[in-house]
Every structure is written in C-alpha cells, then in structure tokens.
Design an enzyme around this catalytic site. Structure first.
Site, PDB file in Angstrom:
ATOM      1  N   HIS A 137       3.120   3.210  -8.836  1.00  0.00           N
ATOM      2  CA  HIS A 137       2.806   1.604  -9.075  1.00  0.00           C
ATOM      3  C   HIS A 137       4.291   1.241  -9.956  1.00  0.00           C
ATOM      4  O   HIS A 137       4.534   0.178  -9.564  1.00  0.00           O
ATOM      5  CB  HIS A 137       1.699   1.369 -10.104  1.00  0.00           C
ATOM      6  N   ASP A 180       0.719  -1.125  -0.056  1.00  0.00           N
ATOM      7  CA  ASP A 180       0.058  -0.124   0.129  1.00  0.00           C
ATOM      8  C   ASP A 180       0.786   1.419  -0.155  1.00  0.00           C
ATOM      9  O   ASP A 180       2.094   1.262   0.534  1.00  0.00           O
ATOM     10  CB  ASP A 180      -0.896  -0.153   1.187  1.00  0.00           C
ATOM     11  N   LEU A 211      11.508 -20.568  -4.265  1.00  0.00           N
ATOM     12  CA  LEU A 211      10.419 -19.760  -3.692  1.00  0.00           C
ATOM     13  C   LEU A 211       9.319 -19.845  -4.676  1.00  0.00           C
ATOM     14  O   LEU A 211       9.395 -19.701  -5.760  1.00  0.00           O
ATOM     15  CB  LEU A 211      10.885 -18.104  -3.759  1.00  0.00           C
TER      16      LEU A 211
HETATM   17  C1  FPP Z   1      -1.821   0.206  -3.626  1.00  0.00           C
HETATM   18  O1  FPP Z   1      -1.368   1.383  -3.436  1.00  0.00           O
HETATM   19  C2  FPP Z   1      -1.380  -0.544  -4.449  1.00  0.00           C
HETATM   20  C3  FPP Z   1      -1.815  -1.346  -5.643  1.00  0.00           C
HETATM   21  C4  FPP Z   1      -3.416  -1.112  -5.715  1.00  0.00           C
HETATM   22  C5  FPP Z   1      -1.093  -1.685  -6.922  1.00  0.00           C
HETATM   23  C6  FPP Z   1      -0.041  -2.605  -6.437  1.00  0.00           C
HETATM   24  C7  FPP Z   1       0.757  -3.081  -7.810  1.00  0.00           C
HETATM   25  C8  FPP Z   1       2.130  -3.084  -7.957  1.00  0.00           C
HETATM   26  C9  FPP Z   1       3.136  -2.718  -6.536  1.00  0.00           C
HETATM   27  C10 FPP Z   1       2.829  -3.209  -9.257  1.00  0.00           C
HETATM   28  C11 FPP Z   1       2.614  -4.433  -9.955  1.00  0.00           C
HETATM   29  C12 FPP Z   1       2.828  -5.454  -9.014  1.00  0.00           C
HETATM   30  C13 FPP Z   1       3.656  -6.884  -9.432  1.00  0.00           C
HETATM   31  C14 FPP Z   1       3.564  -8.084  -8.553  1.00  0.00           C
HETATM   32  C15 FPP Z   1       4.687  -6.709 -10.671  1.00  0.00           C
HETATM   33  P1  FPP Z   1      -2.374   2.714  -3.532  1.00  0.00           P
HETATM   34  O2  FPP Z   1      -2.395   3.030  -5.017  1.00  0.00           O
HETATM   35  O3  FPP Z   1      -3.834   2.297  -3.060  1.00  0.00           O
HETATM   36  O4  FPP Z   1      -1.536   3.805  -2.586  1.00  0.00           O
HETATM   37  P2  FPP Z   1      -2.386   5.085  -1.937  1.00  0.00           P
HETATM   38  O5  FPP Z   1      -3.156   4.402  -0.732  1.00  0.00           O
HETATM   39  O6  FPP Z   1      -1.478   5.689  -1.365  1.00  0.00           O
HETATM   40  O7  FPP Z   1      -3.402   5.906  -2.951  1.00  0.00           O
END
Ligand code: FPP
Length: 239
Positions: free
Chosen positions: A36, A19, A130
């Site tokens: 992201h 997050d 893993l």
């Molecule tokens: C939450 O942060 C994050 C996500 C919804 C996406 C996570 C995806 C990745 C890290 C990239 C792709 C993954 C792989 C496995 C290659 P948020 O956007 O909700 O953050 P915020 O709460 O600050 O808005």
C-alpha cells in the site's frame, strides 16, 4: 462523456481500481502494508499523468465498504497512510491546482482521517486543473440504497412526487452528484471485476484492464491506457 476538456479523445473522467498492492508486497516477502505504501507512489504518478494529459476528474478506489474485513493491522496501516499522504502531498496539490474530494461514508472513518480529509478538501478547494476524488468507505450498492432512502424521505415529506423520480433525480442523490460519469475505468493486477465500484456511474464507461500490479503502474502506463481509449468508438447504445 468526454466533453469538459474539449477533446473527445481524452477522457474527461478516469476512474481506477488500484489493485495488486498485497501481491506486490508478497512477491518481495514484505508485509501487505508495504504494498500500500508503494501504491501511494503510483497514485502520485497517475495524478501527474492525468494533469499532463488534460484529464479533468480522477477517481481512485482507496478503501471499500468491504475492506473493513481485512486484518486490523492492515486497516490501521491504510488509515495511517491516508493521514500521512494528506500531509505529504497537500502543498503539491495546492501548487498543482488539484482539488481533492471524497466519495463514500467518511463519517465511519477514524477522527484523524476525517480531520486530514477536511483539511485537504478545504485547502485545495480553489484547484481548477484536476479534481481528485478518493473513494473512502465507498460501495456502489450502499450508495444507491442511500440515494433511494433520501428520495423516499423527500416523497414522504411531500418534496417530491413518485412520478418525478427519474435517472436525473437518482444521479443527483449519489455521492458523485455534479460529476460527469467516468469515461474510462482502469483496473490493475489482471482482475476483471467491478468490486462494487461506481455501479450506477459506469453504465457506458470503457474498461481497460492491465496485468500490472498497482505499485508498478507508472505515468507511462496511464498514458498507454488513454491511448487505448482514444482508439475506441463509443456508441452509448446507438450505432
Ligand atoms: C487493493 O490492493 C488496494 C487497496 C485496497 C488500497 C489502495 C490504497 C492505496 C494505493 C494507498 C492510499 C491511497 C491514496 C489515495 C493516498 P490489494 O491489497 O487488494 O492487493 P491484492 O489483491 O494483491 O491483495
């Protein structure tokens, strides 16, 4: 339970709610997608640290069933990033003995993403170090509903009797069938909630929260979480 690696101080299975990507980008005046993109670097760090520490399963919450509510450009960007990452890291996964798998309803993902996932799953299936599990279009409640439906159908068709339904049968109908429950759940960015992640599987899991935003989460941070876990006494409801 932490049993597969033979060391009860090292969690066999770590799950992460990654997050804070959006806030990381906002703090820099960048579009959320850049958060992201930086988050993928943190994924790489966590995977490397997990292998180095002897963790056997690492489950990452990459896209929830609720994430479709985000603006289309953010959703499309995430899908694009998944395809790119599959391509960029495929060889590293193969060389590192990392088997990649997914949980969630991948049938609803764009064909390009489904193709990339199928390719990575196939090419990494011999990985023994893993197992990296990516939760994609995943929600804990839909997962339990899906399992319940499958069991109801089995009863209707005479393949199971209601009195045979137990925790083990339900567990076997989840996306995570065959995997040990997570020993440790990490959530970054200071939020302290489950957000529909692995509701059934986290019943006895230890939780670790850190204020760090996901793109800033390093291999050393992963090790710090494992160090914290090693100090804990797990009781599983006993004394
Ligand atoms: C939450 O942060 C994050 C996500 C919804 C996406 C996570 C995806 C990745 C890290 C990239 C792709 C993954 C792989 C496995 C290659 P948020 O956007 O909700 O953050 P915020 O709460 O600050 O808005």
């Amino acid at each position: 339970m932490a049993q597969d690696n033979g060391n009860r101080h090292v969690p066999a299975h770590v799950a992460i709610v990654m997050d804070g990507n959006g806030r990381w980008a906002q703090q820099r005046g960048l579009p959320r997608g850049e958060g992201h993109r930086s988050g993928v670097g943190a994924v790489r760090e966590a995977v490397r640290a997990a292998v180095a520490c002897g963790v056997r399963y690492l489950t990452l919450y990459a896209f929830s069933t609720e994430n479709w509510k985000r603006p289309p450009e953010e959703v499309n960007g995430l899908m694009q990033l998944l395809v790119e990452s599959a391509d960029t890291y495929l060889q590293e996964f193969i060389d590192g003995g990392i088997r990649v798998d997914t949980i969630g309803d991948t049938s609803a993902l764009p064909p390009l993403v489904r193709g990339a996932i199928a390719q990575v799953r196939k090419m990494t299936r011999e990985g023994k170090k893993l197992t990296l599990i990516i939760a994609l279009n995943y929600g804990g409640r839909p997962e339990i509903v899906r399992a319940t439906r499958a069991i109801a159908e089995a009863v209707l068709e005479g393949r199971a009797r209601p009195e045979e339904i137990d925790e083990s049968m339900l567990t076997q109908h989840l996306y995570t069938a065959g995997l040990p429950d997570p020993d440790l759940l990490i959530r970054t960015s200071g939020e302290q909630r489950l957000s529909n992640f692995l509701l059934w599987q986290l019943a006895y899991t230890e939780f670790y929260f850190t204020p760090k935003l996901w793109p800033d989460f390093t291999g050393a941070d992963f090790e710090a979480a494992l160090h914290d876990y090693a100090q804990r006494k797990r009781r599983f409801g006993g004394v």
